[in-house]
Design a protein around this motif. Structure first.
Motif, PDB file in Angstrom:
ATOM      1  N   ARG A 105       0.860  -1.184   0.000  1.00  0.00           N
ATOM      2  CA  ARG A 105       0.000   0.000   0.000  1.00  0.00           C
ATOM      3  C   ARG A 105       0.896   1.233   0.000  1.00  0.00           C
ATOM      4  NH1 ARG A 105       0.796  -1.770   5.011  1.00  0.00           N
ATOM      5  NH2 ARG A 105       0.957  -0.298   6.757  1.00  0.00           N
ATOM      6  N   LEU A 106       0.321   2.376  -0.270  1.00  0.00           N
ATOM      7  CA  LEU A 106       1.095   3.616  -0.217  1.00  0.00           C
ATOM      8  C   LEU A 106       1.167   4.081   1.233  1.00  0.00           C
ATOM      9  CD1 LEU A 106       2.623   5.866  -1.619  1.00  0.00           C
ATOM     10  CD2 LEU A 106       0.458   7.069  -1.927  1.00  0.00           C
ATOM     11  N   CYS A 107       2.306   3.864   1.837  1.00  0.00           N
ATOM     12  CA  CYS A 107       2.523   4.293   3.223  1.00  0.00           C
ATOM     13  C   CYS A 107       4.028   4.520   3.385  1.00  0.00           C
ATOM     14  CB  CYS A 107       2.013   3.237   4.202  1.00  0.00           C
ATOM     15  SG  CYS A 107       2.132   3.766   5.934  1.00  0.00           S
ATOM     16  N   LEU A 108       4.439   5.770   3.279  1.00  0.00           N
ATOM     17  CA  LEU A 108       5.844   6.143   3.363  1.00  0.00           C
ATOM     18  C   LEU A 108       6.086   6.926   4.640  1.00  0.00           C
ATOM     19  CD1 LEU A 108       6.328   7.625  -0.249  1.00  0.00           C
ATOM     20  CD2 LEU A 108       6.302   5.220   0.432  1.00  0.00           C
ATOM     21  N   ASP A 109       7.158   6.576   5.327  1.00  0.00           N
ATOM     22  CA  ASP A 109       7.588   7.339   6.503  1.00  0.00           C
ATOM     23  C   ASP A 109       9.080   7.602   6.344  1.00  0.00           C
ATOM     24  OD1 ASP A 109       8.341   8.432   8.895  1.00  0.00           O
ATOM     25  OD2 ASP A 109       7.455   6.876  10.157  1.00  0.00           O
ATOM     26  N   PHE A 110       9.434   8.835   6.044  1.00  0.00           N
ATOM     27  CA  PHE A 110      10.832   9.205   5.861  1.00  0.00           C
ATOM     28  C   PHE A 110      11.375   9.790   7.160  1.00  0.00           C
ATOM     29  CE2 PHE A 110      12.085   9.212   1.208  1.00  0.00           C
ATOM     30  CZ  PHE A 110      11.121   8.296   0.842  1.00  0.00           C
ATOM     31  N   GLY A 111      11.736   8.882   8.048  1.00  0.00           N
ATOM     32  CA  GLY A 111      12.424   9.262   9.279  1.00  0.00           C
ATOM     33  C   GLY A 111      11.636  10.125  10.221  1.00  0.00           C
ATOM     34  N   GLY A 112      10.311  10.124  10.113  1.00  0.00           N
ATOM     35  CA  GLY A 112       9.493  10.983  10.971  1.00  0.00           C
ATOM     36  C   GLY A 112       9.431  12.415  10.504  1.00  0.00           C
ATOM     37  N   VAL A 113      10.154  12.744   9.436  1.00  0.00           N
ATOM     38  CA  VAL A 113      10.159  14.107   8.907  1.00  0.00           C
ATOM     39  C   VAL A 113       9.025  14.305   7.912  1.00  0.00           C
ATOM     40  CG1 VAL A 113      11.463  15.704   7.428  1.00  0.00           C
ATOM     41  CG2 VAL A 113      12.611  14.507   9.296  1.00  0.00           C
ATOM     42  N   ALA A 114       8.804  13.328   7.053  1.00  0.00           N
ATOM     43  CA  ALA A 114       7.781  13.445   6.017  1.00  0.00           C
ATOM     44  C   ALA A 114       7.057  12.117   5.873  1.00  0.00           C
ATOM     45  CB  ALA A 114       8.418  13.853   4.693  1.00  0.00           C
ATOM     46  N   GLU A 115       5.733  12.169   5.771  1.00  0.00           N
ATOM     47  CA  GLU A 115       4.921  10.973   5.644  1.00  0.00           C
ATOM     48  C   GLU A 115       3.937  11.151   4.495  1.00  0.00           C
ATOM     49  OE1 GLU A 115       2.972  10.373   9.347  1.00  0.00           O
ATOM     50  OE2 GLU A 115       4.835  10.357  10.522  1.00  0.00           O
ATOM     51  N   LEU A 116       3.679  10.064   3.786  1.00  0.00           N
ATOM     52  CA  LEU A 116       2.708  10.059   2.700  1.00  0.00           C
ATOM     53  C   LEU A 116       1.897   8.783   2.783  1.00  0.00           C
ATOM     54  CD1 LEU A 116       1.462  10.933  -0.038  1.00  0.00           C
ATOM     55  CD2 LEU A 116       3.433   9.850  -1.166  1.00  0.00           C
ATOM     56  N   SER A 117       0.578   8.931   2.707  1.00  0.00           N
ATOM     57  CA  SER A 117      -0.303   7.770   2.720  1.00  0.00           C
ATOM     58  C   SER A 117      -1.514   8.055   1.839  1.00  0.00           C
ATOM     59  CB  SER A 117      -0.755   7.427   4.147  1.00  0.00           C
ATOM     60  OG  SER A 117      -1.453   8.519   4.722  1.00  0.00           O
ATOM     61  N   ALA A 118      -2.248   6.982   1.533  1.00  0.00           N
ATOM     62  CA  ALA A 118      -3.458   7.090   0.717  1.00  0.00           C
ATOM     63  C   ALA A 118      -4.614   6.507   1.526  1.00  0.00           C
ATOM     64  CB  ALA A 118      -3.282   6.355  -0.606  1.00  0.00           C
ATOM     65  N   PRO A 119      -5.328   7.312   2.302  1.00  0.00           N
ATOM     66  CA  PRO A 119      -6.386   6.788   3.165  1.00  0.00           C
ATOM     67  C   PRO A 119      -7.587   6.242   2.396  1.00  0.00           C
ATOM     68  CG  PRO A 119      -6.365   9.187   3.192  1.00  0.00           C
ATOM     69  CD  PRO A 119      -5.147   8.764   2.446  1.00  0.00           C
ATOM     70  N   ALA A 120      -7.753   6.676   1.147  1.00  0.00           N
ATOM     71  CA  ALA A 120      -8.877   6.189   0.341  1.00  0.00           C
ATOM     72  C   ALA A 120      -8.481   6.309  -1.124  1.00  0.00           C
ATOM     73  CB  ALA A 120     -10.143   7.008   0.626  1.00  0.00           C
TER      74      ALA A 120
END
Length: 765
Positions: free
Chosen positions: A151-166
Motif C-alpha cells: 500500500r502507499l505508506c511512506l515514513d521518511f524518518g518521521g520528517v515526512a509521511e505520505l499515505s493514501a487513506p482512500a
C-alpha cells in the motif's frame, strides 16, 4: 539502514519497468501506480500545490519523496532515500527549502563523485561526507525510512509521511524544525500515463514510467510555534515515477549526467498541461543525447492527449550560490495540440538542492499565458530546470561566475563615458561644480578603456568566487554583496597591468598587454587608479557601517602592502640566495625566500580577498585568523603550481584566457628567474649538474633546447614533484584549523576544493 520490506519482484535495481507494465492500470481507478516499486532503481512521488489562505495570499508548496537503489562497485546493494519541500510566496519573492537524506544517500553522493568528477571537487566532497552526514543545507533524516510493499505508506524518518487513506485521496505530513504542514488531497481527475521512455541513448538504460494525477483539490494547514495555524486551499498535481537508477554505480555503466526541463500547469479553462524535455550527457565523451520534447494535455473531462512540442529557453538567471545558469522563461509550442504558451518563473531565485545526488535545480513557481485551441489562456504551476550538475573541471565550473562578475565590473567601468560613473571614478562629489561632462570622454579613454581592455578578457574567476565563498561558507548570503566579485577581479586586473609594465610583457589573456596598446604611462596610472576602486565599492556595500568599513580598509591596506613587498622581492630576484645554495648544497634559505615572495605577492592578495568576505559576514578572532591563513596558503599553492606550469608549458594550453601565453617550456628559466622547483633541485641534483643548470639560468636568454634540457633535469630529479607535494602539505595544514570552525556546506566543500586544485592542478600533466 532504511527499512524496505521484502517484495515479490527481485530484479536488478536498475531494471527497466517495461516488462511489468501490464500489472499497472492506466485509468481504471485501482491506484496500483502508487505502490513502491522496490525492484526498480528509482522511485519518486511528487506533489505540486498552489494554495491561498483566507487573506488571499498565494503560496506554493512542492513536495518530493525519492527512493534510489543501485549496485555498489563491489556488487552490493545500495539503498538511499531523500525527501524535501520548497515553500514560496511569489508576492514577496519568499523562497525556503528543506532537503533531507539518509546515510545511504550520503554514500551514493560519495560514490558518484568518484566517477567522472573533477578530482579536487570529488576529494573535497568525499572528505566532507566521511562522517556519514550530508553536506548542508541538506540534513540527515533523524530516523529510519519505511516503505510498505502492499500500500502507499511512506515514513521518511518521521520528517515526512505520505499515505493514501482512500482511493484517489492522499495525506501528507511534513515536519521541519519550525513548521509543520498537513495536506489532504482529493483527485478531481483520474490518473493518466505521462510518458513511457524507451530506448537508451549513449548505451545507458534510462527507461522510466511516469503517471500523473493532473488535478487534485488540496486543503492544507501550516503550523508554526507561537503562531496560529494558517489554513489554505487550492489545487495540486501529483506525479508518480519509477524506473532505472538515475545514478548507476556498477562498473559496467559509464558515468552519466542528466538534464531536464519539466513544466506542470493548471490552466484557467480547466485544462492541465505537462511539458518535458530531457537528455543525458556521457561524461567520457561529452556527448549529449536529448529526447524530443512532448506535452501531455488533460481536458476538463479527464481525456488525455499527447503531442510533440518545442521547448525554447529565453532569458536566464545565474545563481551566485551554485554558479548554475537557469533559463527562467520558456516558450512551449505544440501545434498539433493547438498549444502555444509563454512560461515564466514568478521570480528568479528559486533554487533548491536535488533530493538524490549532488547538485541543485530550479524549482520555481511559474505563470503561463498564451493560447489553447485558438483561445487565450492563463495558468500557473511549476517550472523545473535540472542542469548538468557534474563538475568535470573546477576552473571551468567557476566560469559560471563570469557573467555576474563582468556585469559588476561594467557597472563601475561602463561601456560609454557616463558622467555619473566618471564622477565617482574621479573621486568627485555628486552634483559637483567640476565640469565632468567636459572631461568625461577623456577620462573614459584613459581610466576606463585600459581596464576594460584586460577585464573584458577576464580569466576563469576563482578569485571572485573566493570572495563570495568566504561569506557563504559561514552561512551568510552573498547576494547583497555581488560587487565583491568585481572588487576581486579589479584588484587582480590592476596588479596584472602593473606587473606587465614591470616585466615588459607583450601579451596577457590572449591579447596585447595594456601598456602595449595604451602606453606605459597610461598603464601605470590606470593600474594604480584601479586599486583605489576598493573605496568606491566598500562605500557602496556598507554606506551606514563605518566600523566594518574601517576593518575592511585595514585588511585591504595590509594586503596591498604585502602584495607590493612581494613584488619588490620578485623584481629584485633571488640570485644571491640561489648562488649561496648552489655553493653550500643547502636549499633552506632560498626555498624560504621564494616561498615568502609567493606568500606576499600572490598569497597576500588572495588573503585580502578572503578577509573582505569574512569581515562582511561578521568573522572575528580565531575564525578570521583561520580564514586569512587558509586563503593566503591558497595563493601560495597556486603560485607554486604556476611555477610548475611554466616548466611544463601549460600556460600555453589553448582556450585558457587566464594566463600569459607561454610558447616554450621553461620561460621562467629563459628569463633567469629562481622559481620554486629550481630551488628544490638544490639537494636533488648532483653538485656538478646543479652548477651547470644554475649557470645557464643565471645568464638568462637560454636557448630553447637548453631550457628544455633543464626542464627535463628538474622533472627527472623530482624537484617538480617535491614542489607540488609542498603545496599540498601547506594546504592540508592550513585547512585543518579552519575545518573545525566551519559548518559543512557546499561552500566549505568548494573552498576546500579550491585549495586542493591550487596545489595539484598540474599533478598529472
Amino acid at each position: 539502514m532504511a527499512l524496505e520490506p521484502t517484495v515479490k519482484h527481485e530484479s536488478q535495481p536498475g531494471a527497466s519497468p517495461d516488462a511489468r507494465m501490464d500489472d499497472l492500470p492506466d485509468q481504471d481507478g485501482r491506484g496500483a501506480y502508487d505502490l513502491p516499486r522496490l525492484d526498480c532503481g528509482h522511485d519518486a512521488w511528487r506533489f505540486v500545490t498552489g494554495l491561498c489562505d483566507g487573506g488571499g495570499v498565494e503560496r506554493r508548496l512542492m513536495i518530493e519523496f525519492v527512493a534510489h537503489r543501485t549496485t555498489r562497485p563491489d556488487g552490493g546493494r545500495l539503498v538511499s532515500h531523500g525527501c524535501g519541500w520548497t515553500y514560496s510566496v511569489p508576492e514577496s519573492s519568499t523562497y525556503r527549502e528543506q532537503t533531507w537524506r539518509d546515510a545511504g544517500a550520503v554514500e551514493l553522493i560519495c560514490l558518484d563523485t568518484s566517477r567522472g568528477w573533477d578530482p579536487s571537487v570529488g576529494e573535497a566532497v568525499r572528505e566532507a561526507c566521511a562522517s556519514g552526514r550530508p553536506i548542508g543545507p541538506d540534513r540527515l533524516l533523524p530516523g529510519p525510512v519505511a516503505l510498505a510493499a502492499d500500500r502507499l505508506c511512506l515514513d521518511f524518518g518521521g520528517v515526512a509521511e505520505l499515505s493514501a487513506p482512500a482511493e484517489g485521496a492522499y495525506h501528507v505530513v511534513l515536519r521541519g524544525d519550525d513548521e509543520t504542514w498537513e495536506l489532504r488531497l482529493r483527485a478531481l481527475k483520474p490518473a493518466v500515463r505521462e510518458s513511457l521512455y524507451q530506448g537508451a541513448p549513449l548505451g545507458v538504460d534510462e527507461s522510466r514510467c511516469s503517471f500523473l494525477m493532473p488535478r487534485l483539490a488540496a486543503d492544507a494547514t501550516w503550523s508554526r510555534p507561537g503562531h496560529p495555524p494558517v489554513r489554505m486551499s487550492g489545487l495540486a498535481l501529483y506525479q508518480r515515477a519509477f524506473g532505472a537508477a538515475e545514478l548507476p554505480q556498477d562498473g559496467g555503466r559509464p558515468p552519466v549526467d542528466r538534464e531536464r526541463t519539466w513544466i506542470a500547469l493548471h490552466l484557467d479553462n480547466g485544462w492541465d498541461v505537462v511539458a518535458c524535455q530531457s537528455g543525458s550527457v556521457d561524461v567520457a565523451s561529452g556527448m549529449t543525447a536529448r529526447r524530443p520534447a512532448s506535452v501531455v494535455l488533460v481536458a476538463p473531462d479527464g481525456t488525455r492527449q499527447e503531442a510533440p512540442a518545442r521547448l525554447d529557453p529565453g532569458e536566464s538567471w545565474t545563481s551566485i550560490v551554485t554558479l548554475a545558469s537557469y533559463p527562467t522563461v520558456w516558450r512551449v509550442d505544440a501545434p498539433e495540440a493547438g498549444l502555444s504558451l509563454r512560461v515564466a518563473a514568478r521570480f528568479a531565485e528559486q533554487e533548491r538542492p536535488t533530493v538524490i545526488g549532488p547538485g541543485a535545480l530550479l524549482a520555481a513557481a511559474a505563470t503561463a499565458e498564451g493560447e489553447l485551441h485558438g483561445r487565450p489562456v492563463h495558468g500557473d504551476g511549476l517550472l523545473e530546470v535540472l542542469p548538468v550538475n557534474r563538475i568535470l573541471d573546477f576552473e571551468g565550473h567557476l566560469e559560471g561566475l563570469r557573467a555576474i562578475t563582468h556585469a559588476e565590473v561594467v557597472r563601475l567601468y561602463p561601456d560609454a563615458p557616463e558622467p555619473e560613473a566618471i564622477t565617482v571614478l574621479a573621486g568627485l562629489a555628486p552634483g559637483s561644480r567640476w565640469p565632468v561632462d567636459v572631461v568625461a570622454e577623456s577620462l573614459h579613454r584613459s581610466l576606463v578603456a585600459p581596464v576594460r581592455h584586460l577585464a573584458d578578457a577576464m580569466g576563469r574567476g576563482w578569485r571572485s568566487y573566493a570572495a563570495i565563498a568566504a561569506m557563504e561558507m559561514q552561512g551568510v548570503s552573498s547576494r547583497p554583496y555581488r560587487a565583491l566579485t568585481a572588487l576581486a577581479e579589479l584588484l587582480h586586473t590592476a596588479s596584472l597591468i602593473v606587473d606587465d609594465v614591470e616585466d615588459n610583457a607583450p601579451t596577457r589573456r590572449g591579447r596585447p598587454a595594456v601598456h602595449q596598446v595604451f602606453g606605459q604611462a597610461t598603464a601605470i596610472n590606470t593600474g594604480t587608479h584601479a586599486y583605489l576602486v576598493f573605496d568606491q565599492v566598500v562605500r557602496h556595500l556598507l554606506p551606514d557601517d563605518p566600523e566594518r568599513r574601517l576593518r575592511l580598509y585595514q585588511a585591504y591596506l595590509d594586503g596591498m602592502r604585502r602584495n607590493h613587498a612581494g613584488q619588490a622581492l620578485d623584481i629584485l630576484g633571488h640570485h644571491e640566495a640561489m648562488e649561496a645554495a648552489v655553493v653550500s648544497g643547502d636549499a633552506a634559505a632560498v626555498l624560504e625566500r621564494v616561498r615568502t615572495t609567493h606568500r606576499l605577492k600572490t598569497g597576500g592578495v588572495v588573503r585580502g580577498i578572503g578577509e573582505f568576505g569574512a569581515i562582511l559576514a561578521g568573522a572575528n578572532g580565531e575564525l578570521l585568523a583561520a580564514i586569512s591563513a587558509y586563503y593566503e596558503t591558497v595563493g601560495l599553492a597556486y603560485q607554486i603550481s604556476d611555477d610548475v606550469a611554466d616548466l611544463r608549458a601549460l600556460l600555453a594550453r589553448p582556450g585558457d584566457p587566464g594566463s600569459r601565453v607561454a610558447k616554450l617550456p621553461g620561460e621562467d628559466i629563459r628569463e633567469g628567474k629562481v622559481t620554486y622547483p629550481l630551488a628544490h633541485a638544490v639537494p636533488l641534483l648532483p653538485r656538478a649538474r646543479l652548477r651547470e643548470v644554475w649557470d645557464v639560468v643565471r645568464a638568462g636568454n637560454a636557448a630553447p633546447a637548453a631550457a628544455r634540457e633543464i626542464v627535463g633535469a628538474l622533472e627527472d630529479c623530482g624537484a617538480t614533484a617535491a614542489s607540488l607535494a609542498d603545496a599540498r602539505q601547506a594546504i592540508d595544514q592550513a585547512w585543518r584549523p579552519l575545518q573545525e570552525l566551519l559548518p559543512v556546506n557546499r561552500h566549505t566543500v568548494m573552498v576546500r576544493a579550491l585549495g586542493l586544485y591550487a596545489a595539484q592542478r598540474h599533478l598529472d600533466e
